[in-house]
Design a protein around this motif. Structure first.
Motif, PDB file in Angstrom:
ATOM      1  N   LEU A  32       0.846  -1.193   0.000  1.00 30.23           N
ATOM      2  CA  LEU A  32       0.000   0.000   0.000  1.00 30.23           C
ATOM      3  C   LEU A  32       0.880   1.242   0.000  1.00 30.23           C
ATOM      4  CD1 LEU A  32      -2.641  -0.941   2.731  1.00 30.23           C
ATOM      5  CD2 LEU A  32      -3.008  -0.917   0.272  1.00 30.23           C
ATOM      6  N   ILE A  33       0.466   2.265  -0.744  1.00 25.12           N
ATOM      7  CA  ILE A  33       1.134   3.559  -0.716  1.00 25.12           C
ATOM      8  C   ILE A  33       0.079   4.624  -0.472  1.00 25.12           C
ATOM      9  CG2 ILE A  33       0.940   3.946  -3.215  1.00 25.12           C
ATOM     10  CD1 ILE A  33       3.651   5.326  -3.116  1.00 25.12           C
ATOM     11  N   GLY A  34       0.468   5.696   0.197  1.00 19.55           N
ATOM     12  CA  GLY A  34      -0.457   6.789   0.445  1.00 19.55           C
ATOM     13  C   GLY A  34       0.269   7.982   1.038  1.00 19.55           C
ATOM     14  N   ASP A  35      -0.495   8.972   1.445  1.00 18.03           N
ATOM     15  CA  ASP A  35       0.044  10.197   2.019  1.00 18.03           C
ATOM     16  C   ASP A  35      -0.463  10.344   3.442  1.00 18.03           C
ATOM     17  OD1 ASP A  35       0.997  10.679  -0.540  1.00 18.03           O
ATOM     18  OD2 ASP A  35      -0.756  11.866  -1.092  1.00 18.03           O
ATOM     19  N   ILE A  36       0.405  10.835   4.324  1.00 16.35           N
ATOM     20  CA  ILE A  36      -0.009  11.163   5.681  1.00 16.35           C
ATOM     21  C   ILE A  36       0.308  12.630   5.917  1.00 16.35           C
ATOM     22  CG2 ILE A  36       2.175  10.218   6.573  1.00 16.35           C
ATOM     23  CD1 ILE A  36       0.620   9.683   9.208  1.00 16.35           C
ATOM     24  N   ILE A  37      -0.697  13.378   6.334  1.00 22.86           N
ATOM     25  CA  ILE A  37      -0.579  14.827   6.522  1.00 22.86           C
ATOM     26  C   ILE A  37      -0.915  15.132   7.975  1.00 22.86           C
ATOM     27  CG2 ILE A  37      -1.294  17.093   5.673  1.00 22.86           C
ATOM     28  CD1 ILE A  37      -2.449  15.560   3.196  1.00 22.86           C
ATOM     29  N   ASP A  38       0.042  15.727   8.676  1.00 23.30           N
ATOM     30  CA  ASP A  38      -0.112  15.993  10.105  1.00 23.30           C
ATOM     31  C   ASP A  38      -0.206  17.498  10.319  1.00 23.30           C
ATOM     32  OD1 ASP A  38      -0.093  16.115  12.805  1.00 23.30           O
ATOM     33  OD2 ASP A  38       1.717  14.928  13.099  1.00 23.30           O
ATOM     34  N   TYR A  39      -1.412  17.992  10.540  1.00 27.08           N
ATOM     35  CA  TYR A  39      -1.627  19.428  10.732  1.00 27.08           C
ATOM     36  C   TYR A  39      -1.300  19.873  12.162  1.00 27.08           C
ATOM     37  CZ  TYR A  39      -4.252  18.846   6.412  1.00 27.08           C
ATOM     38  OH  TYR A  39      -4.619  18.546   5.127  1.00 27.08           O
ATOM     39  N   ALA A  40      -1.175  18.897  13.078  1.00 23.47           N
ATOM     40  CA  ALA A  40      -1.000  19.254  14.484  1.00 23.47           C
ATOM     41  C   ALA A  40       0.444  19.156  14.950  1.00 23.47           C
ATOM     42  CB  ALA A  40      -1.882  18.346  15.347  1.00 23.47           C
ATOM     43  N   GLY A  41       1.358  18.740  14.067  1.00 28.00           N
ATOM     44  CA  GLY A  41       2.765  18.702  14.442  1.00 28.00           C
ATOM     45  C   GLY A  41       3.177  17.475  15.224  1.00 28.00           C
ATOM     46  N   GLY A  42       2.412  16.384  15.138  1.00 30.35           N
ATOM     47  CA  GLY A  42       2.821  15.137  15.766  1.00 30.35           C
ATOM     48  C   GLY A  42       3.824  14.407  14.896  1.00 30.35           C
ATOM     49  N   ASN A  43       4.022  13.123  15.164  1.00 31.07           N
ATOM     50  CA  ASN A  43       4.999  12.385  14.362  1.00 31.07           C
ATOM     51  C   ASN A  43       4.384  11.287  13.516  1.00 31.07           C
ATOM     52  OD1 ASN A  43       4.402  10.380  16.188  1.00 31.07           O
ATOM     53  ND2 ASN A  43       6.459  10.226  17.060  1.00 31.07           N
ATOM     54  N   GLY A  44       3.056  11.124  13.561  1.00 31.51           N
ATOM     55  CA  GLY A  44       2.411  10.134  12.708  1.00 31.51           C
ATOM     56  C   GLY A  44       3.066   8.769  12.802  1.00 31.51           C
ATOM     57  N   ALA A  45       3.347   8.303  14.012  1.00 35.43           N
ATOM     58  CA  ALA A  45       4.234   7.162  14.206  1.00 35.43           C
ATOM     59  C   ALA A  45       3.672   5.844  13.700  1.00 35.43           C
ATOM     60  CB  ALA A  45       4.581   7.033  15.697  1.00 35.43           C
TER      61      ALA A  45
END
Length: 307
Positions: A32-45
Motif C-alpha cells: 500500500l502507498i499513500g500520504d499522511i498529513i499531520d496538521y498538528a505537528g505530531g509524528n504520525g508514528a
C-alpha cells in the motif's frame, strides 16, 4: 480524520489525514502507498515500524509505504520524505511491482532543501531546492520486498507548479518500468529523437519515459557480488564485510549518511573478510555502504543502521 464545516465553502481538515493512493499484490504480499498529513505537528508514528527506512514523519506531509501478508498481517511500514511536503496522490499509478522490487513515485514540494536522491542515481541532485512560487520536484524510488530503500532519483529539471499540480506515475513491463505524467519542467524530460522533445510553452505537458533494469555486472560478477555480505546490521559502528569478490577485485568502500554526504571512504585490502571499527566516527542513524571496484564500478550497496 476530523472534518470541520467551513464558513466560506472551504474544506478544513485536521489534525491528521491518511490518504491511500495505490495498492499492488503479488505472491509475497500486499503493498500500500499513500500520504499522511499531520496538521498538528505530531509524528504520525503508526506508519513507521521499528527498524524501517524512516520511522516517523520528517515534515508536515510524507508518503508512506506498507506491506501486509496475504492473510492481512502488517509486515512493515515506513514513511518517506523530507521536511517539506511529499504527495503520491497527484498520480493515478504511484506504485508498481517489478519482480520482488517496489517502484514508487511522488511529487516533492521542498521547503527544507533536503536532497532525497541517493548517490549515483539517474538524477542525484535536487532540481529545485526551495518552495518559492510553488516549486515542485518529481521523484521515483525503488524498495526491496523487505522495506529497504535501494535507490531514489529525481526526474526532470526545475519547474514551477501551478494550481494544476504536476504528476508522476509508474507501470512495469518485462524487465523495464515506465514513468509517465505531466510537468512544467523545460529540461531533463526528453531524449534526442523522441516524438516530442519540446514542452508546450507555459503549459503543463505530458511525458513518458522508459527505464531498463540495470545489468552492471556479468553473470559471474553478479555471483561474486551476491556472496558479499555485511554483518552485524544494525551495529554500533563496528562491522564486517566478507566475500570472495574482495579477494578477486581491487575494491573501495564509501559510506554515505542519509543526506548523501560521504562520511568515510577507504581502499580495501585483498582479504575476503575485513573488519571496520567506526564506533567513534558514525553517530546513530541510517547509512549507505557502497562497495565498488576499479574495473567494474559499483559492486554492491548496503543500507546499514547504527544504533
Amino acid at each position: 480524520m476530523r472534518i470541520q464545516e467551513p464558513e466560506c465553502g472551504e474544506l478544513i481538515m485536521g489534525p491528521l489525514a491518511q490518504l491511500p493512493s495505490g495498492i499492488e499484490v503479488n505472491s509475497s504480499g500486499i503493498y500500500l502507498i499513500g500520504d499522511i498529513i499531520d496538521y498538528a505537528g505530531g509524528n504520525g508514528a503508526y506508519f513507521g515500524t521499528p527498524g524501517s527506512h524512516q520511522p516517523s514523519l520528517a515534515g508536515e506531509s510524507d508518503i508512506y509505504l506498507s506491506k501486509f501478508s496475504l492473510d492481512g498481517a502488517r509486515l512493515w511500514s515506513t514513511h518517506f520524505g523530507g521536511p517539506g511536503e511529499e504527495y503520491s496522490a497527484y498520480g493515478v499509478s504511484p506504485l508498481a511491482l517489478m519482480g520482488n522490487d517496489v517502484i514508487l513515485t511522488f511529487v516533492q514540494y521542498s521547503n527544507g532543501n533536503v536532497n532525497l536522491a541517493t548517490p549515483g542515481a539517474y538524477i542525484d541532485t535536487m532540481p529545485v531546492g526551495s518552495f518559492s512560487g510553488g516549486a515542485a520536484n518529481l521523484v521515483f524510488a525503488q524498495f526491496n520486498e523487505n522495506g529497504a530503500r535501494e535507490w531514489t532519483s529525481y526526474y526532470g529539471g526545475a519547474s514551477i507548479a501551478t494550481p494544476n499540480n504536476p504528476s508522476i506515475n509508474v507501470v512495469t513491463g518485462q524487465g523495464t518500468f515506465y514513468l509517465y505524467g505531466s510537468t512544467l519542467a523545460d529540461t531533463g524530460i526528453t531524449t534526442p529523437g523522441a516524438a516530442q522533445t519540446a514542452k508546450l510553452q507555459n503549459e503543463r505537458t505530458g511525458f513518458i519515459a522508459r527505464f531498463d533494469s540495470r545489468a552492471e555486472l556479468s553473470n559471474s560478477e553478479v555471483n561474486l557480488s551476491k556472496d558479499l555480505v555485511l554483518y552485524n546490521n544494525p551495529n554500533s559502528g563496528n562491522f564486517h564485510l566478507a566475500g570472495s569478490v574482495l579477494q578477486k577485485l581491487q575494491c573501495y568502500l564509501k559510506i554515505y549518511d542519509a543526506s548523501g554526504r560521504v562520511v568515510f571512504q577507504q581502499k580495501l585490502t585483498k582479504d575476503s573478510r575485513q573488519f571496520f571499527n567506526l564506533e567513534h566516527q558514525l553517530t546513530k542513524g541510517n547509512y549507505f555502504l557502497e562497495v565498488s571496484s576499479e574495473s567494474k564500478g559499483k559492486v554492491k550497496t548496503f543500507k546499514m543502521i547504527v544504533k
